[in-house]
Design an enzyme around this catalytic site. Structure first.
Site, PDB file in Angstrom:
ATOM      1  N   HIS A  40       0.873  -1.178   0.000  1.00 15.37           N
ATOM      2  CA  HIS A  40       0.000   0.000   0.000  1.00 15.37           C
ATOM      3  C   HIS A  40       0.912   1.232   0.000  1.00 15.37           C
ATOM      4  CE1 HIS A  40      -2.814   2.936   1.809  1.00 15.37           C
ATOM      5  NE2 HIS A  40      -3.792   2.116   1.463  1.00 15.37           N
ATOM      6  N   ASP A  47       2.996  -4.626   8.043  1.00 13.16           N
ATOM      7  CA  ASP A  47       1.776  -3.825   7.939  1.00 13.16           C
ATOM      8  C   ASP A  47       0.599  -4.795   8.014  1.00 13.16           C
ATOM      9  OD1 ASP A  47      -0.523  -2.675   6.945  1.00 13.16           O
ATOM     10  OD2 ASP A  47       0.414  -1.799   5.181  1.00 13.16           O
ATOM     11  N   GLN A  71      -4.545  -5.326   6.800  1.00 15.19           N
ATOM     12  CA  GLN A  71      -5.522  -6.224   6.172  1.00 15.19           C
ATOM     13  C   GLN A  71      -5.488  -7.633   6.763  1.00 15.19           C
ATOM     14  OE1 GLN A  71      -7.829  -5.293   4.155  1.00 15.19           O
ATOM     15  NE2 GLN A  71      -7.083  -3.239   3.648  1.00 15.19           N
ATOM     16  N   LYS A 128     -10.592  -0.894  10.287  1.00 13.11           N
ATOM     17  CA  LYS A 128     -10.706  -2.116   9.479  1.00 13.11           C
ATOM     18  C   LYS A 128     -11.033  -3.324  10.353  1.00 13.11           C
ATOM     19  CE  LYS A 128      -7.336  -0.326   6.169  1.00 13.11           C
ATOM     20  NZ  LYS A 128      -8.111   0.140   5.013  1.00 13.11           N
ATOM     21  N   CYS A 168      -4.641   2.445  -3.696  1.00  8.63           N
ATOM     22  CA  CYS A 168      -3.388   2.923  -3.088  1.00  8.63           C
ATOM     23  C   CYS A 168      -2.266   1.919  -3.278  1.00  8.63           C
ATOM     24  CB  CYS A 168      -3.562   3.244  -1.609  1.00  8.63           C
ATOM     25  SG  CYS A 168      -4.705   4.571  -1.317  1.00  8.63           S
TER      26      CYS A 168
HETATM   27  N1  PLP Z   1      -1.816  -0.803   4.638  1.00 11.15           N
HETATM   28  C1  PLP Z   1      -2.750  -1.518   4.032  1.00 11.15           C
HETATM   29  C2  PLP Z   1      -2.414  -2.893   3.543  1.00 11.15           C
HETATM   30  C3  PLP Z   1      -4.025  -0.990   3.851  1.00 11.15           C
HETATM   31  O1  PLP Z   1      -4.968  -1.705   3.230  1.00 11.15           O
HETATM   32  C4  PLP Z   1      -4.300   0.314   4.327  1.00 11.15           C
HETATM   33  C5  PLP Z   1      -5.627   0.921   4.108  1.00 11.15           C
HETATM   34  O2  PLP Z   1      -6.325   0.602   3.204  1.00 11.15           O
HETATM   35  C6  PLP Z   1      -3.292   1.014   4.971  1.00 11.15           C
HETATM   36  C7  PLP Z   1      -2.057   0.422   5.116  1.00 11.15           C
HETATM   37  C8  PLP Z   1      -3.503   2.379   5.507  1.00 11.15           C
HETATM   38  O3  PLP Z   1      -4.379   2.350   6.572  1.00 11.15           O
HETATM   39  P1  PLP Z   1      -4.901   3.707   7.231  1.00 11.15           P
HETATM   40  O4  PLP Z   1      -5.432   4.536   6.089  1.00 11.15           O
HETATM   41  O5  PLP Z   1      -5.965   3.253   8.171  1.00 11.15           O
HETATM   42  O6  PLP Z   1      -3.750   4.350   7.888  1.00 11.15           O
END
Ligand code: PLP
Length: 421
Positions: free
Chosen positions: A137, A214, A217, A240, A379
């Site tokens: 992401h 990270d 998900q 999430k 993203c």
């Molecule tokens: N990392 C992953 C794999 C994501 O899917 C997302 C959000 O869609 C993020 C990071 C970023 O999360 P946040 O916008 O809640 O900081």
């Protein structure tokens, strides 16, 4: 009635899974969109929130709204106790060693930026390498690019195969004594690929590198054990995991967190402040929590995790696997539809493109039929470019989705494709 998949469940947790009962916890699922019952399949972006979590806000603001940690009065005590209770719940949720290793942030993005700006800025310089993957992401790409421009280290990218699984041989070859950090997602938001983070951590550690996972998900779909993974850092977002926006978590190994400098200055993160001799800092976790945090949101996150654990995190994952299998089979028959992300280990994400139809058009038209999916680059632009597309349609599943909803989605998709082709 029902689909044979329910009558012959692969797992006991699926047989016992009462999706209709738990749907009643989510008032938003009763609403209509454009006169049709809402079918919400944009859960990878944000999951919906159960009533138990929504109620935290009215309870907090009507009974014990107060700033935490520094008050001596009853309201401040109650707010502090509820806030810190979430820290302990998150510790258990991730199987962290100690609650002080749990730092509250605004979300995964801020957690990764914290690691970049604190650990990265103090540890990385020219000649060093940070490995990220093609599946990342933007929030696990851009913080490293920003820092690399300043500190002069190199970012290398672990490639993916045609199914969207990480190329582990390439990963092994990329690792070297120059590697200081591997930053990789546990589950890809764009494709649903589940990455072998435990194996990746072991390999990173063999080369003396740290690993940041990270987990944005992964936490909604599977039981995460940071000690078993041996993650140095692990991040996730409240919104999430059936919680509110504006709150997330960074887990870090204690010795690392203790050695890291603060990244934001302000109230709450100090021990003493003096114009003459400078400032000394609080211990972890407070050193990384400058200013008034999102108090109600943190308390609500605790309630969301309690809700998830009440249902059973593994049971949720098993149910979503049933939904994903059913949806994958159902869309496979659609002419010209190509699924992106067919790795053997996948979470409940179905990403696809349809020949002769723009993803954006599909997203807009299917919304008219009450079905919420996401369209765009999710993203993850480098990944989509790698697959030769600018955008995909993405249906993503959560605890409360049903097989009937999957059927409604597939019928709506067929209708929409007929309209745009
Ligand atoms: N990392 C992953 C794999 C994501 O899917 C997302 C959000 O869609 C993020 C990071 C970023 O999360 P946040 O916008 O809640 O900081």
């Amino acid at each position: 009635m029902p689909h044979s998949v329910i009558e012959k469940p692969a797992e006991r947790s699926v047989a016992a899974y009462d999706v209709e009962a738990l749907r009643r916890d989510f008032p938003i699922l009763n609403r209509e969109v454009h006169g049709k019952p809402l079918v919400y399949l944009d859960n990878a972006a944000t999951s919906q929130t159960p009533q138990q979590v929504i109620e935290v806000f009215s309870d907090y603001y009507s009974r014990y709204n107060a700033n935490i940690h520094r008050g001596l009065h009853t309201l401040a005590d109650e707010a502090t106790a509820a806030f810190e209770a979430t820290r302990h719940r998150v510790k258990a949720f991730l199987n962290a060693e100690d609650a002080r290793q749990i730092i509250f942030t605004r979300g995964t993005t801020e957690a990764i930026n914290l690691v970049a700006q604190s650990w990265g800025r103090s540890q990385l310089s020219a000649g060093d390498e940070v490995l990220i993957s093609m599946l990342e992401h933007h929030s696990n790409i851009v913080p490293w690019q920003l820092l690399a421009a300043e500190r002069g280290f190199t970012i290398k990218v672990i490639p993916v195969d045609a199914h969207g699984a990480l190329d582990m041989q390439a990963y092994r070859e990329l690792l070297s004594e120059r590697t200081k950090l591997v930053a990789v997602n546990h589950v890809s938001n764009a494709l649903g690929t589940i990455n072998p983070v435990k194996e990746m951590a072991a390999l990173a550690h063999q080369h003396g590198a740290l690993i940041l996972v990270d987990g944005a998900q992964a936490t909604p779909h599977q039981q995460v054990d940071v000690q078993s993974i041996d993650a140095d850092f692990y991040a996730f977002s409240g919104h999430k995991v059936y919680g509110p926006t504006g709150v997330g978590v960074l887990y870090g190994k204690q010795a690392l967190l203790e050695a890291m400098p603060p990244w934001q200055g302000g109230g709450e993160m100090i021990k003493t402040v003096s114009f003459d001799v400078g400032t000394t800092f609080a211990g972890i976790p407070h050193k990384f929590e400058a200013g008034t945090p999102a108090i109600a949101e943190v308390i609500a996150l605790g309630r969301a995790l309690e809700w998830m654990e009440g249902v059973g995190v593994e049971a949720i994952g098993a149910w979503e696997a049933v939904l994903l299998k059913h949806a994958t089979q159902a869309v496979s028959g659609i002419e010209g539809l190509r699924i992106l992300g067919t790795a053997p280990h996948k979470a409940g994400v179905l990403s696809f493109v349809v020949e002769g139809a723009h993803s954006q058009d599909i997203g807009l038209l299917i919304d008219q039929l009450g079905v919420a999916i996401r369209t765009g680059h999710h993203c993850a632009q480098p990944l989509l470019h790698h697959f030769g597309v600018e955008a995909t349609c993405r249906a993503s599943f959560a605890a409360y989705n049903t097989l009937d909803e999957v059927d409604t989605f597939v019928a709506a998709l067929n209708r929409v494709i007929g309209m745009v082709r």
